[in-house]
Design a protein around this motif. Structure first.
Motif, PDB file in Angstrom:
ATOM      1  N   PRO A 116       0.806  -1.231   0.000  1.00 22.71           N
ATOM      2  CA  PRO A 116       0.000   0.000   0.000  1.00 22.71           C
ATOM      3  C   PRO A 116       0.837   1.278   0.000  1.00 22.71           C
ATOM      4  O   PRO A 116       0.408   2.289  -0.546  1.00 22.71           O
ATOM      5  N   ASP A 117       2.024   1.230   0.591  1.00 22.27           N
ATOM      6  CA  ASP A 117       2.831   2.456   0.668  1.00 22.27           C
ATOM      7  C   ASP A 117       3.955   2.478  -0.373  1.00 22.27           C
ATOM      8  O   ASP A 117       4.943   3.187  -0.238  1.00 22.27           O
ATOM      9  N   ILE A 118       3.785   1.683  -1.442  1.00 20.76           N
ATOM     10  CA  ILE A 118       4.831   1.606  -2.475  1.00 20.76           C
ATOM     11  C   ILE A 118       5.025   2.974  -3.151  1.00 20.76           C
ATOM     12  O   ILE A 118       4.060   3.706  -3.378  1.00 20.76           O
ATOM     13  N   VAL A 119       6.258   3.320  -3.409  1.00 16.83           N
ATOM     14  CA  VAL A 119       6.568   4.540  -4.157  1.00 16.83           C
ATOM     15  C   VAL A 119       6.679   4.148  -5.628  1.00 16.83           C
ATOM     16  O   VAL A 119       7.450   3.261  -5.985  1.00 16.83           O
ATOM     17  N   MET A 120       5.879   4.804  -6.462  1.00 15.28           N
ATOM     18  CA  MET A 120       5.884   4.449  -7.883  1.00 15.28           C
ATOM     19  C   MET A 120       6.409   5.607  -8.728  1.00 15.28           C
ATOM     20  O   MET A 120       6.021   6.748  -8.525  1.00 15.28           O
ATOM     21  N   ALA A 121       7.263   5.252  -9.677  1.00 14.01           N
ATOM     22  CA  ALA A 121       7.759   6.239 -10.632  1.00 14.01           C
ATOM     23  C   ALA A 121       7.401   5.784 -12.039  1.00 14.01           C
ATOM     24  O   ALA A 121       7.525   4.604 -12.373  1.00 14.01           O
ATOM     25  N   LEU A 122       6.922   6.730 -12.840  1.00 14.62           N
ATOM     26  CA  LEU A 122       6.626   6.458 -14.245  1.00 14.62           C
ATOM     27  C   LEU A 122       7.754   7.064 -15.075  1.00 14.62           C
ATOM     28  O   LEU A 122       8.073   8.244 -14.922  1.00 14.62           O
ATOM     29  N   VAL A 123       8.363   6.229 -15.909  1.00 13.01           N
ATOM     30  CA  VAL A 123       9.540   6.661 -16.661  1.00 13.01           C
ATOM     31  C   VAL A 123       9.317   6.489 -18.159  1.00 13.01           C
ATOM     32  O   VAL A 123       9.043   5.390 -18.634  1.00 13.01           O
ATOM     33  N   GLY A 124       9.429   7.589 -18.900  1.00 11.28           N
ATOM     34  CA  GLY A 124       9.418   7.541 -20.356  1.00 11.28           C
ATOM     35  C   GLY A 124      10.866   7.499 -20.823  1.00 11.28           C
ATOM     36  O   GLY A 124      11.567   8.515 -20.777  1.00 11.28           O
ATOM     37  N   ASN A 125      11.323   6.323 -21.231  1.00 12.65           N
ATOM     38  CA  ASN A 125      12.731   6.162 -21.607  1.00 12.65           C
ATOM     39  C   ASN A 125      12.918   6.356 -23.120  1.00 12.65           C
ATOM     40  O   ASN A 125      11.948   6.439 -23.869  1.00 12.65           O
ATOM     41  N   LYS A 126      14.175   6.409 -23.541  1.00 11.25           N
ATOM     42  CA  LYS A 126      14.598   6.641 -24.932  1.00 11.25           C
ATOM     43  C   LYS A 126      14.265   8.063 -25.368  1.00 11.25           C
ATOM     44  O   LYS A 126      13.919   8.319 -26.517  1.00 11.25           O
ATOM     45  N   ALA A 127      14.362   8.984 -24.414  1.00 10.01           N
ATOM     46  CA  ALA A 127      14.047  10.383 -24.683  1.00 10.01           C
ATOM     47  C   ALA A 127      15.004  10.996 -25.699  1.00 10.01           C
ATOM     48  O   ALA A 127      14.751  12.083 -26.221  1.00 10.01           O
ATOM     49  N   ASP A 128      16.096  10.301 -25.994  1.00 11.96           N
ATOM     50  CA  ASP A 128      17.015  10.775 -27.046  1.00 11.96           C
ATOM     51  C   ASP A 128      16.431  10.597 -28.449  1.00 11.96           C
ATOM     52  O   ASP A 128      16.867  11.243 -29.395  1.00 11.96           O
ATOM     53  N   LEU A 129      15.414   9.721 -28.576  1.00  8.31           N
ATOM     54  CA  LEU A 129      14.839   9.449 -29.909  1.00  8.31           C
ATOM     55  C   LEU A 129      13.693  10.410 -30.219  1.00  8.31           C
ATOM     56  O   LEU A 129      12.571  10.000 -30.536  1.00  8.31           O
ATOM     57  N   LEU A 130      13.994  11.701 -30.110  1.00  9.15           N
ATOM     58  CA  LEU A 130      12.961  12.730 -30.226  1.00  9.15           C
ATOM     59  C   LEU A 130      12.205  12.673 -31.547  1.00  9.15           C
ATOM     60  O   LEU A 130      10.995  12.889 -31.596  1.00  9.15           O
ATOM     61  N   GLU A 131      12.927  12.397 -32.617  1.00 11.56           N
ATOM     62  CA  GLU A 131      12.295  12.408 -33.945  1.00 11.56           C
ATOM     63  C   GLU A 131      11.331  11.233 -34.121  1.00 11.56           C
ATOM     64  O   GLU A 131      10.504  11.239 -35.032  1.00 11.56           O
ATOM     65  N   LYS A 132      11.435  10.242 -33.233  1.00 12.34           N
ATOM     66  CA  LYS A 132      10.528   9.095 -33.312  1.00 12.34           C
ATOM     67  C   LYS A 132       9.462   9.112 -32.217  1.00 12.34           C
ATOM     68  O   LYS A 132       8.739   8.131 -32.037  1.00 12.34           O
ATOM     69  N   ARG A 133       9.398  10.203 -31.479  1.00 10.58           N
ATOM     70  CA  ARG A 133       8.471  10.270 -30.349  1.00 10.58           C
ATOM     71  C   ARG A 133       7.035  10.027 -30.786  1.00 10.58           C
ATOM     72  O   ARG A 133       6.555  10.593 -31.758  1.00 10.58           O
ATOM     73  N   GLU A 134       6.326   9.155 -30.035  1.00  7.12           N
ATOM     74  CA  GLU A 134       4.897   8.938 -30.281  1.00  7.12           C
ATOM     75  C   GLU A 134       4.053   9.084 -29.025  1.00  7.12           C
ATOM     76  O   GLU A 134       2.839   8.964 -29.075  1.00  7.12           O
ATOM     77  N   VAL A 135       4.719   9.274 -27.885  1.00  9.77           N
ATOM     78  CA  VAL A 135       3.988   9.540 -26.648  1.00  9.77           C
ATOM     79  C   VAL A 135       4.409  10.928 -26.169  1.00  9.77           C
ATOM     80  O   VAL A 135       5.595  11.175 -25.912  1.00  9.77           O
ATOM     81  N   ALA A 136       3.427  11.843 -26.093  1.00  8.04           N
ATOM     82  CA  ALA A 136       3.723  13.222 -25.707  1.00  8.04           C
ATOM     83  C   ALA A 136       4.133  13.293 -24.237  1.00  8.04           C
ATOM     84  O   ALA A 136       3.640  12.505 -23.419  1.00  8.04           O
ATOM     85  N   VAL A 137       5.002  14.229 -23.929  1.00  9.91           N
ATOM     86  CA  VAL A 137       5.402  14.443 -22.531  1.00  9.91           C
ATOM     87  C   VAL A 137       4.161  14.657 -21.668  1.00  9.91           C
ATOM     88  O   VAL A 137       4.053  14.116 -20.562  1.00  9.91           O
TER      89      VAL A 137
END
Ligand code: GDP
Ligand code: MG
Length: 178
Positions: A116-137
């Protein structure tokens, strides 16, 4: 206090979840060894690594990092893997909307069955591949905000935001009272 944990020196189990190929193992290798190996096609053999960081308030946090060796493909095994985890890092690839959907699946799974007290982080990786981005910040930001998670975009390749990810997690950990 069991396991050498006190208010100044925390030790936490951290698991990584997310689709195969989003870069979970590369994030761990970048954080622990400062390396990126573009040729490594498969997850590194070692599924357990640890790394200690020091915070400005002189607290230390030892992350015991569990990286799956492909078990992410078998949803039924996941509860064994994230049981007892204080931290879950849920990773997607910014060039893959499918991996973003899968990340949302893992968030729901952890909300239902994680500590119940888990700390969760959401990480969008491969941020260097900007020209291929398909998920908006903004999509990552909005989803994380709704689900009370920390969000960051990283690149294991360039090392961008990798240390920041773990530092931010460390700051958000509940401190044991002495
Ligand atoms: P895992 O299955 O989630 O553990 O993914 P891996 O860490 O094995 O990485 C899968 C592939 O993505 C590998 O070919 C990596 O070289 C590549 N990769 C991982 N992180 C990045 C990144 O930040 N940027 C780029 N461009 N490629 C990455
Ligand atoms: Mg892997």
């Amino acid at each position: 206090n069991g396991g050498g944990q006190d208010a100044k020196n925390l030790r936490v189990k951290l698991v990584l979840l997310g689709d195969s190929g989003v870069g979970k193992s590369c994030i761990v290798l970048r954080f622990v060894r400062g390396q990126f190996d573009p040729t490594s096609k498969v997850t590194v053999g070692a599924s357990f690594l640890s790394q200690t960081i020091a915070l400005q308030d002189s607290t230390t946090v030892k992350f015991e990092i569990w990286d799956t060796a492909g078990q992410e493909r078998y949803a039924a095994l996941a509860p064994l893997y994230y049981r007892g985890a204080a931290v879950a890092v849920i990773v997607y690839d910014i060039t893959s909307p499918e991996s973003f959907s899968k990340a949302q699946y893992w968030v729901k799974e952890l909300q239902k069955h994680g500590s119940p007290d888990i700390v969760m982080a959401l990480v969008g990786n491969k941020a260097d591949l900007l020209e291929k981005r398909e998920v908006a910040v903004q999509d990552g930001t909005d989803y994380a905000e709704k689900n009370d998670m920390f969000f960051i975009e990283t690149s294991a390749k360039t090392a961008d935001n990798i240390n920041e990810l773990f530092e931010e997690i460390a700051k958000r950990l509940p401190r044991p009272s002495v």
